[in-house]
Design a protein around this motif. Structure first.
Motif, PDB file in Angstrom:
ATOM      1  N   ALA A  56       0.832  -1.202   0.000  1.00  0.00           N
ATOM      2  CA  ALA A  56       0.000   0.000   0.000  1.00  0.00           C
ATOM      3  C   ALA A  56       0.871   1.259   0.000  1.00  0.00           C
ATOM      4  CB  ALA A  56      -0.933  -0.002   1.213  1.00  0.00           C
ATOM      5  N   GLU A  57       1.938   1.266   0.775  1.00  0.00           N
ATOM      6  CA  GLU A  57       2.837   2.422   0.808  1.00  0.00           C
ATOM      7  C   GLU A  57       3.659   2.538  -0.472  1.00  0.00           C
ATOM      8  OE1 GLU A  57       5.325   2.737   4.237  1.00  0.00           O
ATOM      9  OE2 GLU A  57       3.614   2.662   5.615  1.00  0.00           O
ATOM     10  N   ALA A  58       4.116   1.411  -0.994  1.00  0.00           N
ATOM     11  CA  ALA A  58       4.985   1.431  -2.174  1.00  0.00           C
ATOM     12  C   ALA A  58       4.269   1.989  -3.396  1.00  0.00           C
ATOM     13  CB  ALA A  58       5.510   0.025  -2.459  1.00  0.00           C
ATOM     14  N   LEU A  59       2.956   1.781  -3.483  1.00  0.00           N
ATOM     15  CA  LEU A  59       2.217   2.289  -4.638  1.00  0.00           C
ATOM     16  C   LEU A  59       2.317   3.801  -4.764  1.00  0.00           C
ATOM     17  CD1 LEU A  59      -1.050   0.142  -4.609  1.00  0.00           C
ATOM     18  CD2 LEU A  59       0.907  -0.039  -6.159  1.00  0.00           C
ATOM     19  N   HIS A  65       8.948   3.297  -7.575  1.00  0.00           N
ATOM     20  CA  HIS A  65       8.631   3.198  -9.002  1.00  0.00           C
ATOM     21  C   HIS A  65       9.877   3.405  -9.867  1.00  0.00           C
ATOM     22  CE1 HIS A  65       4.348   2.738  -8.537  1.00  0.00           C
ATOM     23  NE2 HIS A  65       4.373   3.680  -7.608  1.00  0.00           N
ATOM     24  N   ARG A  66      10.736   4.330  -9.478  1.00  0.00           N
ATOM     25  CA  ARG A  66      11.999   4.530 -10.221  1.00  0.00           C
ATOM     26  C   ARG A  66      12.896   3.299 -10.100  1.00  0.00           C
ATOM     27  NH1 ARG A  66      11.664   9.478  -7.844  1.00  0.00           N
ATOM     28  NH2 ARG A  66      13.268   8.976  -6.319  1.00  0.00           N
ATOM     29  N   ASP A  67      13.002   2.762  -8.890  1.00  0.00           N
ATOM     30  CA  ASP A  67      13.883   1.612  -8.665  1.00  0.00           C
ATOM     31  C   ASP A  67      13.406   0.358  -9.395  1.00  0.00           C
ATOM     32  OD1 ASP A  67      15.570   3.118  -7.076  1.00  0.00           O
ATOM     33  OD2 ASP A  67      14.800   2.315  -5.172  1.00  0.00           O
ATOM     34  N   PHE A  68      12.106   0.120  -9.394  1.00  0.00           N
ATOM     35  CA  PHE A  68      11.568  -1.125  -9.934  1.00  0.00           C
ATOM     36  C   PHE A  68      11.140  -1.010 -11.394  1.00  0.00           C
ATOM     37  CE2 PHE A  68      11.719  -2.015  -5.540  1.00  0.00           C
ATOM     38  CZ  PHE A  68      11.707  -3.385  -5.388  1.00  0.00           C
ATOM     39  N   GLY A  69      10.774   0.189 -11.844  1.00  0.00           N
ATOM     40  CA  GLY A  69      10.334   0.362 -13.216  1.00  0.00           C
ATOM     41  C   GLY A  69       8.904  -0.113 -13.413  1.00  0.00           C
ATOM     42  N   ASN A  70       8.516  -0.254 -14.686  1.00  0.00           N
ATOM     43  CA  ASN A  70       7.167  -0.720 -15.029  1.00  0.00           C
ATOM     44  C   ASN A  70       7.216  -1.411 -16.381  1.00  0.00           C
ATOM     45  OD1 ASN A  70       6.967   1.332 -17.099  1.00  0.00           O
ATOM     46  ND2 ASN A  70       6.529   2.805 -15.468  1.00  0.00           N
ATOM     47  N   GLY A  71       6.077  -1.637 -16.962  1.00  0.00           N
ATOM     48  CA  GLY A  71       6.028  -2.344 -18.240  1.00  0.00           C
ATOM     49  C   GLY A  71       6.573  -1.556 -19.416  1.00  0.00           C
ATOM     50  N   TYR A  72       6.836  -0.273 -19.201  1.00  0.00           N
ATOM     51  CA  TYR A  72       7.290   0.585 -20.292  1.00  0.00           C
ATOM     52  C   TYR A  72       8.723   1.091 -20.115  1.00  0.00           C
ATOM     53  CZ  TYR A  72       2.287   0.479 -20.876  1.00  0.00           C
ATOM     54  OH  TYR A  72       1.002   0.041 -21.003  1.00  0.00           O
ATOM     55  N   GLU A  73       9.155   1.190 -18.863  1.00  0.00           N
ATOM     56  CA  GLU A  73      10.502   1.689 -18.582  1.00  0.00           C
ATOM     57  C   GLU A  73      11.189   0.767 -17.580  1.00  0.00           C
ATOM     58  OE1 GLU A  73      10.760   5.772 -17.383  1.00  0.00           O
ATOM     59  OE2 GLU A  73       9.120   6.344 -18.710  1.00  0.00           O
ATOM     60  N   ALA A  74      12.466   0.502 -17.852  1.00  0.00           N
ATOM     61  CA  ALA A  74      13.236  -0.324 -16.918  1.00  0.00           C
ATOM     62  C   ALA A  74      13.476   0.451 -15.629  1.00  0.00           C
ATOM     63  CB  ALA A  74      14.573  -0.708 -17.551  1.00  0.00           C
ATOM     64  N   GLN A  82      16.432  -5.562  -6.828  1.00  0.00           N
ATOM     65  CA  GLN A  82      15.015  -5.367  -6.513  1.00  0.00           C
ATOM     66  C   GLN A  82      14.576  -6.308  -5.392  1.00  0.00           C
ATOM     67  OE1 GLN A  82      12.626  -5.681 -10.059  1.00  0.00           O
ATOM     68  NE2 GLN A  82      13.594  -3.912 -11.005  1.00  0.00           N
ATOM     69  N   VAL A  83      15.006  -7.561  -5.472  1.00  0.00           N
ATOM     70  CA  VAL A  83      14.675  -8.519  -4.412  1.00  0.00           C
ATOM     71  C   VAL A  83      15.290  -8.069  -3.092  1.00  0.00           C
ATOM     72  CG1 VAL A  83      15.016 -10.891  -3.613  1.00  0.00           C
ATOM     73  CG2 VAL A  83      14.326 -10.460  -5.974  1.00  0.00           C
ATOM     74  N   ASP A  84      16.524  -7.604  -3.136  1.00  0.00           N
ATOM     75  CA  ASP A  84      17.185  -7.122  -1.918  1.00  0.00           C
ATOM     76  C   ASP A  84      16.409  -5.953  -1.299  1.00  0.00           C
ATOM     77  OD1 ASP A  84      19.188  -9.025  -2.195  1.00  0.00           O
ATOM     78  OD2 ASP A  84      20.614  -7.623  -3.128  1.00  0.00           O
ATOM     79  N   VAL A  85      15.978  -5.007  -2.121  1.00  0.00           N
ATOM     80  CA  VAL A  85      15.228  -3.854  -1.622  1.00  0.00           C
ATOM     81  C   VAL A  85      13.886  -4.311  -1.048  1.00  0.00           C
ATOM     82  CG1 VAL A  85      13.983  -1.763  -2.344  1.00  0.00           C
ATOM     83  CG2 VAL A  85      16.348  -2.130  -3.064  1.00  0.00           C
ATOM     84  N   LEU A  86      13.197  -5.181  -1.764  1.00  0.00           N
ATOM     85  CA  LEU A  86      11.905  -5.686  -1.289  1.00  0.00           C
ATOM     86  C   LEU A  86      12.059  -6.368   0.067  1.00  0.00           C
ATOM     87  CD1 LEU A  86       8.896  -6.380  -1.673  1.00  0.00           C
ATOM     88  CD2 LEU A  86       9.649  -8.389  -2.956  1.00  0.00           C
ATOM     89  N   LEU A  87      13.031  -7.246   0.189  1.00  0.00           N
ATOM     90  CA  LEU A  87      13.226  -7.958   1.451  1.00  0.00           C
ATOM     91  C   LEU A  87      13.665  -7.019   2.572  1.00  0.00           C
ATOM     92  CD1 LEU A  87      14.837 -11.270   0.152  1.00  0.00           C
ATOM     93  CD2 LEU A  87      12.469 -10.880   0.873  1.00  0.00           C
TER      94      LEU A  87
END
Length: 96
Positions: A56-59, A65-74, A82-87
């Motif tokens: 909920a906070e990450a959204l 969003h910059r670190d993880f990207g999306n379907g259009y931008e890396a 990314q896994v390290d940041v998530l954990l």
């Protein structure tokens, strides 16, 4: 084969957090009833709640969003980072 149980719907990060909190509480209850207060199950239950809170906070977090990207931008981070940041985000919620 039985029909799969329908999954609850959610329309926002906050609703997802509520759903995950409910799963956390249900697992805590099951743990008390039939798992004998298993400490691994207790940690998994806490993890479910932490996932909902963090999502909920990450959204709303531009850095995520910059670190993880999306379907259009890396994103700025590779998959392993990314896994390290998530954990690390989840660890910060679990170890207080």
């Amino acid at each position: 084969m039985s029909e799969p149980t329908p999954l609850p719907d959610y329309r926002s990060g906050a609703e997802f957090a509520v759903l995950m909190r409910r799963l956390e509480m249900q697992l805590h209850a099951k743990n008390r009833i039939w798992l004998g207060e298993d400490l691994y199950a207790w940690q998994v239950a806490r993890l479910l709640g932490a996932i909902g809170e963090d999502f909920a906070e990450a959204l709303a977090d531009a850095k995520v969003h910059r670190d993880f990207g999306n379907g259009y931008e890396a994103g700025q981070l590779d998959d392993m980072a990314q896994v390290d940041v998530l954990l690390a985000r989840l660890r910060a919620r679990l170890v207080r």
